[in-house]
Motif scaffolding. Structure first.
Motif, PDB file in Angstrom:
ATOM      1  N   LYS A   1       0.814  -1.208   0.000  1.00  0.00           N
ATOM      2  CA  LYS A   1       0.000   0.000   0.000  1.00  0.00           C
ATOM      3  C   LYS A   1       0.853   1.267   0.000  1.00  0.00           C
ATOM      4  N   LEU A   2       1.994   1.204   0.653  1.00  0.00           N
ATOM      5  CA  LEU A   2       2.877   2.366   0.768  1.00  0.00           C
ATOM      6  C   LEU A   2       3.930   2.422  -0.336  1.00  0.00           C
ATOM      7  N   HIS A   3       3.902   1.416  -1.224  1.00  0.00           N
ATOM      8  CA  HIS A   3       4.902   1.311  -2.306  1.00  0.00           C
ATOM      9  C   HIS A   3       6.318   1.361  -1.730  1.00  0.00           C
ATOM     10  N   ALA A   4       6.509   0.603  -0.672  1.00  0.00           N
ATOM     11  CA  ALA A   4       7.783   0.598   0.053  1.00  0.00           C
ATOM     12  C   ALA A   4       8.470  -0.754  -0.094  1.00  0.00           C
ATOM     13  N   SER A   5       9.778  -0.734   0.015  1.00  0.00           N
ATOM     14  CA  SER A   5      10.551  -1.976  -0.020  1.00  0.00           C
ATOM     15  C   SER A   5      11.043  -2.298   1.380  1.00  0.00           C
ATOM     16  N   PRO A   6      11.186  -3.590   1.713  1.00  0.00           N
ATOM     17  CA  PRO A   6      11.667  -3.952   3.052  1.00  0.00           C
ATOM     18  C   PRO A   6      12.998  -3.315   3.429  1.00  0.00           C
ATOM     19  N   LYS A   7      13.906  -3.218   2.473  1.00  0.00           N
ATOM     20  CA  LYS A   7      15.250  -2.720   2.797  1.00  0.00           C
ATOM     21  C   LYS A   7      15.263  -1.231   3.135  1.00  0.00           C
ATOM     22  N   ASP A   8      14.237  -0.504   2.715  1.00  0.00           N
ATOM     23  CA  ASP A   8      14.157   0.919   3.015  1.00  0.00           C
ATOM     24  C   ASP A   8      13.122   1.229   4.097  1.00  0.00           C
ATOM     25  N   THR A   9      12.713   0.191   4.820  1.00  0.00           N
ATOM     26  CA  THR A   9      11.663   0.335   5.826  1.00  0.00           C
ATOM     27  C   THR A   9      12.194  -0.028   7.208  1.00  0.00           C
ATOM     28  N   LEU A  10      11.721   0.694   8.199  1.00  0.00           N
ATOM     29  CA  LEU A  10      12.091   0.449   9.596  1.00  0.00           C
ATOM     30  C   LEU A  10      10.821   0.245  10.406  1.00  0.00           C
ATOM     31  N   VAL A  11      10.823  -0.755  11.271  1.00  0.00           N
ATOM     32  CA  VAL A  11       9.691  -1.022  12.160  1.00  0.00           C
ATOM     33  C   VAL A  11      10.092  -0.720  13.601  1.00  0.00           C
TER      34      VAL A  11
END
Length: 213
Positions: free
Chosen positions: A167-177
């Motif tokens: 939904k956010l057009h995001a990739s795992p490598k550029d995402t932080l949880v």
């Protein structure tokens, strides 16, 4: 209680997307659910210490906790009756009393100025999530709220994180949880998402054992 790292770069990296857990991550609210379930135990005359039940309940959505209580402790109560009993207290707390985690509001505002896409991935329902985030001046800075309760998903499985990334057009490598629950961190990590743990008394040992940042 833990805190959100205001004013420092996260290992010198720029993350384009941040996914926040809600309860005991952006806000300090776990006491609300514990008090509500403890009161429900007393109301139904269930002879079980909540501290012993917590390990079973912590990985479940609230609706799943009620199903569990009905199945194993009090089959005569309806889910609606139990929900109504608990939610009167919970709603009041979220509307008026639950505080933000130390540094959370400042961190969200700081990241918004940087243009970071931010969203919440929570086991809580949409109404309570919106209510508390609006009161604490974080809601308008978030692109999306992904409620496991409303989506009929769970953070025990990766689908909700996949859904959020898509939904956010995001990739795992550029995402932080940001998360306080070890099971959710393990789920996010399984997709290659980096996680920052919000430490508290009950997760500290698991975080150390599993090398959570």
């Amino acid at each position: 209680a833990g805190s959100i790292p205001v004013g420092r770069a996260i290992s010198g990296e720029t993350m384009s997307t941040i996914l926040f857990d809600l309860d005991d991550t952006l806000i300090q609210s776990m006491y609300v659910w514990e008090d509500a379930i403890t009161a429900l135990f007393k109301e139904l005359h269930i002879d079980m210490d909540f501290e012993r039940a917590k390990q079973t309940f912590m990985a479940k959505r609230f609706s799943e906790v009620l199903v569990y209580i009905k199945k194993y402790f009090y089959p005569h109560a309806t889910i609606q009756q139990m929900n109504d009993f608990c939610m009167a207290f919970v709603i009041d707390q979220y509307q008026h009393h639950v505080p933000a985690t130390k540094g959370a509001v400042e961190f969200v505002h700081e990241q918004a100025k940087k243009g970071t896409t931010m969203a919440v991935v929570t086991s809580n329902d949409m109404h309570l999530t919106k209510t508390v985030l609006k009161r604490l001046d974080m809601y308008e800075y978030l692109t999306e709220i992904f409620s496991a309760e409303d989506l009929h998903m769970t953070k025990r499985e990766p689908e909700i994180y996949r859904y959020a990334l898509d939904k956010l057009h995001a990739s795992p490598k550029d995402t932080l949880v940001f998360e306080d629950s070890m099971y959710a961190i393990e789920t996010a990590r399984s997709l290659g998402i980096r996680c920052i743990g919000i430490e508290n008394d009950w997760n500290r040992r698991d975080f150390m054992r599993n090398h959570v940042e």
